[in-house]
Design a protein around this motif. Structure first.
Motif, PDB file in Angstrom:
ATOM      1  N   THR A  79      29.973  13.172  14.074  1.00 33.16           N
ATOM      2  CA  THR A  79      31.612  13.866  13.036  1.00 33.16           C
ATOM      3  C   THR A  79      31.830  12.416  13.072  1.00 33.16           C
ATOM      4  OG1 THR A  79      32.364  14.107  14.953  1.00 33.16           O
ATOM      5  CG2 THR A  79      31.593  16.130  12.999  1.00 33.16           C
ATOM      6  N   ARG A  80      31.323  11.143  13.635  1.00 32.57           N
ATOM      7  CA  ARG A  80      32.080   9.915  13.820  1.00 32.57           C
ATOM      8  C   ARG A  80      31.023   8.923  13.062  1.00 32.57           C
ATOM      9  NH1 ARG A  80      33.479   6.851  18.719  1.00 32.57           N
ATOM     10  NH2 ARG A  80      31.856   8.324  19.840  1.00 32.57           N
ATOM     11  N   ALA A 126      44.711  22.222  12.804  1.00 33.63           N
ATOM     12  CA  ALA A 126      45.523  21.595  13.217  1.00 33.63           C
ATOM     13  C   ALA A 126      45.032  20.448  13.511  1.00 33.63           C
ATOM     14  CB  ALA A 126      45.997  22.538  14.386  1.00 33.63           C
ATOM     15  N   MET A 127      43.625  20.407  13.373  1.00 29.36           N
ATOM     16  CA  MET A 127      43.335  18.612  14.112  1.00 29.36           C
ATOM     17  C   MET A 127      43.185  18.125  12.470  1.00 29.36           C
ATOM     18  SD  MET A 127      42.692  18.665  16.735  1.00 29.36           S
ATOM     19  CE  MET A 127      42.131  16.457  17.026  1.00 29.36           C
ATOM     20  N   ALA A 141      46.081   8.696   9.092  1.00 30.41           N
ATOM     21  CA  ALA A 141      44.258   8.756   8.759  1.00 30.41           C
ATOM     22  C   ALA A 141      44.140   8.646   7.523  1.00 30.41           C
ATOM     23  CB  ALA A 141      43.115   9.380   9.557  1.00 30.41           C
ATOM     24  N   ARG A 142      43.576   8.014   6.554  1.00 30.84           N
ATOM     25  CA  ARG A 142      43.705   7.956   5.041  1.00 30.84           C
ATOM     26  C   ARG A 142      42.748   9.147   4.402  1.00 30.84           C
ATOM     27  NH1 ARG A 142      40.732   5.453   1.859  1.00 30.84           N
ATOM     28  NH2 ARG A 142      40.577   3.520   3.452  1.00 30.84           N
ATOM     29  N   LEU A 143      43.024   9.984   3.311  1.00 32.82           N
ATOM     30  CA  LEU A 143      42.281  11.232   3.674  1.00 32.82           C
ATOM     31  C   LEU A 143      42.235  10.985   2.012  1.00 32.82           C
ATOM     32  CD1 LEU A 143      41.945  14.534   4.026  1.00 32.82           C
ATOM     33  CD2 LEU A 143      43.611  15.023   2.640  1.00 32.82           C
ATOM     34  N   VAL A 144      40.186  10.735   2.183  1.00 32.24           N
ATOM     35  CA  VAL A 144      39.690  10.797   1.478  1.00 32.24           C
ATOM     36  C   VAL A 144      39.402  12.402   0.515  1.00 32.24           C
ATOM     37  CG1 VAL A 144      36.811  10.536   0.314  1.00 32.24           C
ATOM     38  CG2 VAL A 144      38.667   8.976   2.634  1.00 32.24           C
ATOM     39  N   ARG A 179      43.636  11.261  17.391  1.00 31.51           N
ATOM     40  CA  ARG A 179      42.634  12.710  18.221  1.00 31.51           C
ATOM     41  C   ARG A 179      41.001  13.302  17.136  1.00 31.51           C
ATOM     42  NH1 ARG A 179      46.643  17.309  18.277  1.00 31.51           N
ATOM     43  NH2 ARG A 179      44.605  18.617  18.650  1.00 31.51           N
ATOM     44  N   VAL A 180      41.577  13.063  16.407  1.00 32.81           N
ATOM     45  CA  VAL A 180      40.451  13.430  15.211  1.00 32.81           C
ATOM     46  C   VAL A 180      39.266  12.359  15.774  1.00 32.81           C
ATOM     47  CG1 VAL A 180      41.466  14.230  13.245  1.00 32.81           C
ATOM     48  CG2 VAL A 180      41.440  11.618  12.908  1.00 32.81           C
ATOM     49  N   ALA A 181      39.755  11.261  15.925  1.00 27.33           N
ATOM     50  CA  ALA A 181      38.017  10.295  16.657  1.00 27.33           C
ATOM     51  C   ALA A 181      37.989  10.139  17.850  1.00 27.33           C
ATOM     52  CB  ALA A 181      38.797   8.744  16.771  1.00 27.33           C
ATOM     53  N   ARG A 182      39.204  11.452  18.558  1.00 31.38           N
ATOM     54  CA  ARG A 182      38.999  11.488  19.974  1.00 31.38           C
ATOM     55  C   ARG A 182      37.664  12.364  20.623  1.00 31.38           C
ATOM     56  NH1 ARG A 182      39.238   6.844  22.237  1.00 31.38           N
ATOM     57  NH2 ARG A 182      38.290   7.328  24.030  1.00 31.38           N
TER      58      ARG A 182
END
Length: 479
Positions: free
Chosen positions: A289-290, A338-339, A348-351, A380-383
């Motif tokens: 997911t990363r 929530a995430m 974070a930029r939404l694609v 948080r979305v990276a961790r």
């Protein structure tokens, strides 16, 4: 139990070779994640049920631990044949209980589960349980009564990944499946019965982790516990198990990196990476997911990822055209939403994608396939493990920074490397702190050991390494 039962009320546990009705016990509602309706109830087990199942397994271990290899091979063969015969029943159950698209249940959930049984048969045929050298005999012996705790996201697949090696080793079993996806486990218990598993060799007690899982982890007559679940659940099991010094095997969370070196095939690889990350609606602990990409290729990667996400068909899991169903339960749906909100709040930029359900879907725990870019390691979305169809794209300056970013996580379950140069890919793979590394999207195999570094757990599943988790080592000197 009728083998065609895919839902409805089922208050029975399988203990000591027969079904036991627990209709008087508290019940747990089973919710279809597509309709959001209750489709049945199952019994909530108690510590008394655990005691009965463990006692049955302990009695059976005395004989089953000494069974001939040919007997265990034959039992696994009968299990495999029945799973193949009832494959459609399992696929329908999985679609109903956790929302997997029926096509994906047929193509992945069920056949991959069968592969674990087949692999253990292959291992058992060639494994040396006794070796002698220089007067020292090394014997590999079954560890004992094994408590197996399985999750809701790959319900049958995780059952066979644990049950098959335990049977191959000569161990006896108490299975606690997830109460959120219990029907495939009930069908599996019937398979074990119909395959002729001796009474007490396989037992099933349903219920919550707080009650049944905790009782199994602390039980003095359980010799080993194997859990697949969240890191939080794994910690609680390990703490409870420590008092009786039992073996603990954990396959827990992940935040797996997919590292694209600058010579990778971006045109093919980005789409494959996005689909791998969103397979099973992103509900896989090893999901990549990363996505780590060279900063100079960021715009290209974003466009490729958006195109791939647009090709995902989200909808009714019963429809064979659906490629992504709903999130499996309400609590996880709320977590994913929530995430997504957190990613937007942190910049974070939404694609593509975003909060809420996809257009045209007014009910069900559906999530829009979501891609964030310009994600930094502190977000948080990276961790944190999201466990939904959310991909984060993280740009890097050079390969050293990419490796550092890939390893900058408390997890270490899986990782991927994309490169046109096999030697370069191998060098990068050697630096990644993960239990399994995939180079250029290889085929899955049930023989490759699977398990994690760091907070992704300990121990290994699948193939010969999975078998050996269920064995003790005895040295006999002067043999």
């Amino acid at each position: 139990m009728a083998v065609n039962n895919r839902s409805g009320d089922d208050s029975r546990f399988y203990i000591d070779g027969r079904w036991h009705d627990r209709a008087h016990a508290a019940s747990i509602a089973v919710v279809n994640p597509y309709s959001e309706e209750i489709i049945g109830h199952v019994a909530a087990g108690s510590s008394i049920d655990v005691d009965l199942a463990v006692a049955a397994a302990r009695r059976a271990f005395e004989t089953f631990s000494r069974s001939a290899l040919d007997e265990r091979l034959a039992l696994l063969g009968r299990i495999l044949a029945l799973l193949e015969e009832r494959a459609e029943l399992f696929a329908q159950a999985i679609a109903a209980e956790m929302g997997a698209p029926i096509g994906f249940a047929r193509a992945a959930h069920v056949p991959f589960a069968l592969a674990h049984v087949r692999a253990q048969m292959e291992v058992l045929q060639r494994y040396r349980f006794l070796s002698v050298e220089d007067g020292i005999a090394i014997a590999k012996e079954p560890i004992g009564v094994c408590a197996l705790i399985t999750p809701w996201n790959w319900p049958l697949y995780q059952i066979t990944a644990k049950v098959a090696p335990a049977i191959a080793a000569g161990c006896t079993i108490v299975l606690k499946p997830s109460e959120l996806s219990p029907y495939s486990a009930q069908l599996f218990a019937q398979v074990m019965h119909d395959a002729g598993a001796p009474p007490g060799v396989f037992n099933l007690v349903g219920g919550t982790g707080e009650v049944v899982g905790a009782a199994l982890a602390a039980h003095p007559d359980v010799d080993m516990i194997s859990i697949t679940g969240s890191t939080r659940a794994g910690v609680l099991v390990a703490q409870a198990a420590a008092v009786t010094v039992k073996r603990v095997v954990q396959e827990l969370g992940g935040k797996s990196p997919n590292l694209f070196l600058d010579d990778a095939d971006f045109e093919q690889g980005v789409a494959k990476g996005l689909l791998a990350g969103m397979r099973n609606a992103g509900q896989s602990c090893s999901a990549p997911t990363r996505m780590l990409v060279p900063a100079s290729r960021l715009a290209q990667v974003e466009a490729l990822a958006a195109t791939a996400a647009a090709g995902i068909t989200v909808g009714d899991p019963r429809d064979e055209k659906t490629s992504m169903g709903p999130i499996a339960n309400a609590a996880q749906y709320a977590r994913v939403q929530a995430m997504i909100a957190s990613g937007m709040e942190e910049g974070a930029r939404l694609v593509c994608g975003g909060p809420g359900r996809p257009a045209g879907l007014a009910q069900g725990y559906f999530v829009r396939p979501t891609v964030f870019s310009d994600v930094t390691p502190d977000m948080r979305v990276a961790r944190e493990e999201i466990f939904g169809p959310v991909l984060v794209i993280m740009p890097y300056r050079d390969e050293a920074e990419a490796i550092a970013m890939a390893n900058d996580t408390v997890y270490g379950l899986s990782a991927s490397v994309q490169s046109g140069d096999p030697e370069r890919a191998r060098r990068a793979a050697a630096q990644l702190r993960a239990g399994q590394v995939h180079i250029n999207y290889p085929a899955w195999t049930s023989h490759a050991p699977f398990g994690g570094y760091k907070r992704s757990g300990n121990g290994r599943e699948y193939g010969v390494h999975g078998l050996e988790e269920y064995l003790e080592t005895k040295a006999v000197l002067g043999y």
